[in-house]
Scaffold this motif. Sequence first.
Motif, PDB file in Angstrom:
ATOM      1  N   PRO A  27      48.939  56.557  33.855  1.00 33.67           N
ATOM      2  CA  PRO A  27      49.531  55.607  34.800  1.00 33.67           C
ATOM      3  C   PRO A  27      48.830  55.644  36.155  1.00 33.67           C
ATOM      4  CG  PRO A  27      51.234  56.942  33.725  1.00 33.67           C
ATOM      5  CD  PRO A  27      49.912  57.566  33.399  1.00 33.67           C
ATOM      6  N   VAL A  28      48.788  54.483  36.819  1.00 37.57           N
ATOM      7  CA  VAL A  28      48.211  54.353  38.159  1.00 37.57           C
ATOM      8  C   VAL A  28      49.348  54.066  39.130  1.00 37.57           C
ATOM      9  CG1 VAL A  28      46.627  53.064  39.622  1.00 37.57           C
ATOM     10  CG2 VAL A  28      46.052  53.475  37.215  1.00 37.57           C
ATOM     11  N   GLY A  29      49.377  54.811  40.243  1.00 37.10           N
ATOM     12  CA  GLY A  29      50.428  54.620  41.235  1.00 37.10           C
ATOM     13  C   GLY A  29      51.271  55.880  41.352  1.00 37.10           C
ATOM     14  N   PRO A  30      52.460  55.747  41.915  1.00 39.63           N
ATOM     15  CA  PRO A  30      53.093  54.490  42.348  1.00 39.63           C
ATOM     16  C   PRO A  30      52.543  54.001  43.687  1.00 39.63           C
ATOM     17  CG  PRO A  30      54.522  56.336  42.832  1.00 39.63           C
ATOM     18  CD  PRO A  30      53.344  56.918  42.111  1.00 39.63           C
ATOM     19  N   GLU A  31      52.731  52.699  43.928  1.00 40.49           N
ATOM     20  CA  GLU A  31      52.308  52.080  45.179  1.00 40.49           C
ATOM     21  C   GLU A  31      53.348  51.059  45.590  1.00 40.49           C
ATOM     22  OE1 GLU A  31      49.390  48.704  43.185  1.00 40.49           O
ATOM     23  OE2 GLU A  31      48.524  50.463  44.175  1.00 40.49           O
ATOM     24  N   PRO A  32      53.382  50.659  46.878  1.00 39.35           N
ATOM     25  CA  PRO A  32      54.393  49.698  47.324  1.00 39.35           C
ATOM     26  C   PRO A  32      54.270  48.355  46.619  1.00 39.35           C
ATOM     27  CG  PRO A  32      53.370  50.810  49.186  1.00 39.35           C
ATOM     28  CD  PRO A  32      52.552  51.160  47.980  1.00 39.35           C
ATOM     29  N   ILE A  33      55.397  47.713  46.417  1.00 37.89           N
ATOM     30  CA  ILE A  33      55.398  46.374  45.822  1.00 37.89           C
ATOM     31  C   ILE A  33      54.812  45.384  46.834  1.00 37.89           C
ATOM     32  CG2 ILE A  33      56.833  44.526  44.891  1.00 37.89           C
ATOM     33  CD1 ILE A  33      58.893  46.635  44.129  1.00 37.89           C
ATOM     34  N   PRO A  34      53.793  44.587  46.464  1.00 33.69           N
ATOM     35  CA  PRO A  34      53.255  43.589  47.392  1.00 33.69           C
ATOM     36  C   PRO A  34      54.311  42.546  47.752  1.00 33.69           C
ATOM     37  CG  PRO A  34      51.760  43.962  45.551  1.00 33.69           C
ATOM     38  CD  PRO A  34      53.053  44.642  45.202  1.00 33.69           C
ATOM     39  N   LEU A  35      54.326  42.155  49.006  1.00 32.88           N
ATOM     40  CA  LEU A  35      55.294  41.161  49.463  1.00 32.88           C
ATOM     41  C   LEU A  35      54.778  39.732  49.305  1.00 32.88           C
ATOM     42  CD1 LEU A  35      56.602  42.950  52.683  1.00 32.88           C
ATOM     43  CD2 LEU A  35      57.558  42.981  50.366  1.00 32.88           C
ATOM     44  N   ASP A  36      53.466  39.580  49.110  1.00 33.14           N
ATOM     45  CA  ASP A  36      52.902  38.257  48.928  1.00 33.14           C
ATOM     46  C   ASP A  36      52.038  38.268  47.674  1.00 33.14           C
ATOM     47  OD1 ASP A  36      50.887  39.851  49.717  1.00 33.14           O
ATOM     48  OD2 ASP A  36      50.161  38.568  51.355  1.00 33.14           O
ATOM     49  N   VAL A  37      51.468  37.127  47.361  1.00 32.73           N
ATOM     50  CA  VAL A  37      50.655  36.976  46.152  1.00 32.73           C
ATOM     51  C   VAL A  37      49.222  36.646  46.547  1.00 32.73           C
ATOM     52  CG1 VAL A  37      50.357  35.724  43.988  1.00 32.73           C
ATOM     53  CG2 VAL A  37      52.651  36.166  44.851  1.00 32.73           C
ATOM     54  N   LEU A  38      48.304  37.430  46.012  1.00 33.72           N
ATOM     55  CA  LEU A  38      46.885  37.147  46.216  1.00 33.72           C
ATOM     56  C   LEU A  38      46.404  36.253  45.079  1.00 33.72           C
ATOM     57  CD1 LEU A  38      44.100  37.679  47.565  1.00 33.72           C
ATOM     58  CD2 LEU A  38      43.890  39.641  46.021  1.00 33.72           C
ATOM     59  N   LEU A  39      45.958  35.048  45.409  1.00 34.22           N
ATOM     60  CA  LEU A  39      45.463  34.117  44.397  1.00 34.22           C
ATOM     61  C   LEU A  39      44.242  33.393  44.952  1.00 34.22           C
ATOM     62  CD1 LEU A  39      45.623  32.633  41.696  1.00 34.22           C
ATOM     63  CD2 LEU A  39      47.260  31.047  42.736  1.00 34.22           C
ATOM     64  N   LYS A  40      43.090  33.736  44.430  1.00 23.95           N
ATOM     65  CA  LYS A  40      41.840  33.071  44.802  1.00 23.95           C
ATOM     66  C   LYS A  40      41.304  32.344  43.583  1.00 23.95           C
ATOM     67  CE  LYS A  40      40.570  36.565  48.252  1.00 23.95           C
ATOM     68  NZ  LYS A  40      39.530  37.562  48.659  1.00 23.95           N
ATOM     69  N   VAL A  41      40.997  31.062  43.749  1.00 24.16           N
ATOM     70  CA  VAL A  41      40.522  30.251  42.631  1.00 24.16           C
ATOM     71  C   VAL A  41      39.245  29.522  43.047  1.00 24.16           C
ATOM     72  CG1 VAL A  41      41.089  28.464  40.962  1.00 24.16           C
ATOM     73  CG2 VAL A  41      42.902  29.920  41.866  1.00 24.16           C
ATOM     74  N   ALA A  42      38.239  29.583  42.176  1.00 22.21           N
ATOM     75  CA  ALA A  42      36.981  28.863  42.414  1.00 22.21           C
ATOM     76  C   ALA A  42      36.736  27.930  41.242  1.00 22.21           C
ATOM     77  CB  ALA A  42      35.824  29.846  42.560  1.00 22.21           C
ATOM     78  N   ARG A  43      36.238  26.736  41.568  1.00 20.90           N
ATOM     79  CA  ARG A  43      35.932  25.751  40.534  1.00 20.90           C
ATOM     80  C   ARG A  43      34.449  25.765  40.216  1.00 20.90           C
ATOM     81  NH1 ARG A  43      39.311  21.064  43.482  1.00 20.90           N
ATOM     82  NH2 ARG A  43      38.408  22.179  45.250  1.00 20.90           N
ATOM     83  N   ALA A  44      34.168  25.783  38.932  1.00 16.21           N
ATOM     84  CA  ALA A  44      32.776  25.810  38.479  1.00 16.21           C
ATOM     85  C   ALA A  44      32.405  24.455  37.889  1.00 16.21           C
ATOM     86  CB  ALA A  44      32.601  26.914  37.439  1.00 16.21           C
ATOM     87  N   PRO A  45      31.112  24.187  37.724  1.00 20.83           N
ATOM     88  CA  PRO A  45      30.701  22.936  37.072  1.00 20.83           C
ATOM     89  C   PRO A  45      31.341  22.813  35.691  1.00 20.83           C
ATOM     90  CG  PRO A  45      28.814  24.022  38.059  1.00 20.83           C
ATOM     91  CD  PRO A  45      29.950  24.994  38.141  1.00 20.83           C
ATOM     92  N   THR A  46      31.680  21.602  35.328  1.00 24.17           N
ATOM     93  CA  THR A  46      32.391  21.381  34.074  1.00 24.17           C
ATOM     94  C   THR A  46      31.532  20.622  33.084  1.00 24.17           C
ATOM     95  OG1 THR A  46      33.332  19.314  34.927  1.00 24.17           O
ATOM     96  CG2 THR A  46      34.613  21.333  35.271  1.00 24.17           C
TER      97      THR A  46
ATOM     98  N   ALA B 216      49.658  58.641  27.914  1.00 25.19           N
ATOM     99  CA  ALA B 216      48.499  59.516  27.739  1.00 25.19           C
ATOM    100  C   ALA B 216      48.755  60.925  28.258  1.00 25.19           C
ATOM    101  CB  ALA B 216      47.271  58.911  28.422  1.00 25.19           C
ATOM    102  N   GLY B 217      49.973  61.426  28.069  1.00 25.98           N
ATOM    103  CA  GLY B 217      50.295  62.782  28.469  1.00 25.98           C
ATOM    104  C   GLY B 217      50.556  62.980  29.939  1.00 25.98           C
ATOM    105  N   ALA B 218      50.539  61.917  30.740  1.00 28.69           N
ATOM    106  CA  ALA B 218      50.804  62.009  32.179  1.00 28.69           C
ATOM    107  C   ALA B 218      51.993  61.123  32.520  1.00 28.69           C
ATOM    108  CB  ALA B 218      49.579  61.583  32.980  1.00 28.69           C
ATOM    109  N   HIS B 219      52.630  61.410  33.642  1.00 23.88           N
ATOM    110  CA  HIS B 219      53.757  60.579  34.044  1.00 23.88           C
ATOM    111  C   HIS B 219      53.826  60.495  35.562  1.00 23.88           C
ATOM    112  CE1 HIS B 219      56.665  63.549  35.644  1.00 23.88           C
ATOM    113  NE2 HIS B 219      56.011  64.381  34.881  1.00 23.88           N
ATOM    114  N   ILE B 220      54.420  59.405  36.035  1.00 28.92           N
ATOM    115  CA  ILE B 220      54.683  59.192  37.451  1.00 28.92           C
ATOM    116  C   ILE B 220      56.128  58.754  37.588  1.00 28.92           C
ATOM    117  CG2 ILE B 220      52.305  58.589  38.045  1.00 28.92           C
ATOM    118  CD1 ILE B 220      53.127  55.641  37.969  1.00 28.92           C
TER     119      ILE B 220
ATOM    120  N   GLY C   5      51.736  53.338  23.818  1.00 25.66           N
ATOM    121  CA  GLY C   5      52.387  54.606  24.126  1.00 25.66           C
ATOM    122  C   GLY C   5      53.027  54.696  25.488  1.00 25.66           C
ATOM    123  N   THR C   6      53.101  53.610  26.241  1.00 25.40           N
ATOM    124  CA  THR C   6      53.756  53.646  27.541  1.00 25.40           C
ATOM    125  C   THR C   6      55.272  53.687  27.368  1.00 25.40           C
ATOM    126  OG1 THR C   6      51.947  52.388  28.536  1.00 25.40           O
ATOM    127  CG2 THR C   6      54.018  52.486  29.762  1.00 25.40           C
ATOM    128  N   VAL C   7      55.944  54.575  28.110  1.00 20.47           N
ATOM    129  CA  VAL C   7      57.394  54.709  28.045  1.00 20.47           C
ATOM    130  C   VAL C   7      57.951  54.722  29.463  1.00 20.47           C
ATOM    131  CG1 VAL C   7      59.346  56.119  27.295  1.00 20.47           C
ATOM    132  CG2 VAL C   7      57.270  56.029  25.909  1.00 20.47           C
TER     133      VAL C   7
END
Length: 315
Positions: A211-230, A191-195, A158-160
Amino acid sequence: MSPRQEPSGRARGWVLVLVLLLALGAGGFFLGRSAPDVPRPPVAVPVAVAPVPVVEVAPRARVIEVVGAVERTRGEAWMELRVGDSLAPDESVRTGPGARVDLQVGDEASRLSIPERSEVRVGELTRDVHTLSLERGRIDVDYGESQARVLRVRSQGGTVAQTRAARFTMLRRGAMVAVVTRGGAVDVSSAGAHIQVGAGQQGIVFDGARPVGPEPIPLDVLLKVARAPTANTLCLSLSGKVRVGTEVWVEDEPAEVSEDGSFRADVPQAPGRSRVKVFAREPGGATREVSLTCRFRTTAAPPAESVKFHWNEAP
């Protein structure tokens, strides 16, 4: 005058009268012949003409550029999409890995770009409303203002997103829908609300919630990765964290990102695979990539058992 000449004078008088009468008659005859009656032109009678009905041609989504494998559907069948094709309502277009298709809707003032791994269905197209449905992936919109028309991009749940003139991106991954605006303004409703998402802002919607926001567009990318036992069959088992709305690919396959931005992925062993590529892209377009080394679990050989042989013993 002698008596013999009188009758002769009378006769001459009658002759003159007769000649005069003949002359007058002939003159009237020739006048009548020289000036015949001229027929009058017929009077024009106005005729009511029925107005010719104006047939309004419905706008189409016209294909102006195709890169890679792009298909269209009519009913259940998928077929190749080419430059110059037009998409009618209820037709869909989908792009394969590394592919892209650019469309024009109505006129040259509007350009829609559908990048790889995306699917868009054409909805209502009239002079006043252009409607599309984002089934999966993303769509980049450069929509020019023209009279009173509007563009509506719908998504499952239902998002428009609606605008009269804007440059924006709408993204759908799993249960998440993100709208990022670079120019103009976009109204996002759910869901009956709009921004209203203005230039330099983004809004997020999860599973048809508000809807959540609006908020500023991030200028960088947050990427955290952890390796687990395989396990023995895996090259790498990893977990990570990104900002809400960020797309993640592990070895070119999309990873499911939860509402809090966390994700997990198990990468199986494969011939020649020694590293794993993790790629992240913010809704605004910023990207980041990391490469991780596979961690193979080695299994030690079982210990050797000593065996005693007694050659002199009978079997």
